[in-house]
Design an enzyme around this catalytic site. Sequence first.
Site: not given
Length: 213
Positions: A11-12, A88-89, A91, A107, A148, A177
């Site tokens: 969660g950065s 990571l799942k 949608i 990404h 992506d 990011e």
Amino acid sequence: MQLAVFASGSGSNLEAIFNAIDAGRLPATVALVLSNKAGVFALERARLRDVPTIVLDPTGRDEAAYLADLLGVLNTHGVDFIALAGYLKKIPAGLVAAFHGRMLNIHPALLPAFGGPGMFGQRIHRAAIEYGVRWTGATVHLVDEAYDTGPVVLQEPVPVKPDDTPEVLAARVLALEHRLFPEALALFAAGRVRLEGRRVFIDEAPRPPAHAV
Ligand code: GRF
């Protein structure tokens, strides 16, 4: 902007969003942090700020029931925009449709390079080093039904250096990011993003009113 942040890990990027809000660079409220995994640090970061959290794991669930839970919880918290920050799942298509043009992903590569199924975490950076590219970077894009492939909103490069390991390169990209994702969200919050086909156009910031002399 009533934001839901979806995160599966440290969660950065979520923290960078909180910091941008605190600094007045992003006019938004994080209304909810959602994870597919209990115990991840992203949830802890939210709790430390008294932001509501929820864990919804789609594993082995009927997609329609999972989608109904997602829509229910987003509605309860008044969410009007979603940020996928290391989520990571996949949608569900129903959520992509419900939040068309209102869901962003970050990404850690210059899409369409090094993206798609299986490209996550250190694998992306290892692939970039092994391919021998001189530049990689980060991409913020709208989310569509595939991995992506949605329209690119912001994208910036960082160099790949001869001695880079995946870890070192990941850290360089992550620092980028943390600036790029809040910036992209702020453009949406300001209503400055227009979509034509798959091209994203960013309108100029309104100028402050001129002072009378
Ligand atoms: C980031 O590199 C992001 O681009 C990718 O997953 C990572 C998440 O990092 N999708 P964090 O959980 O925000 O620290």
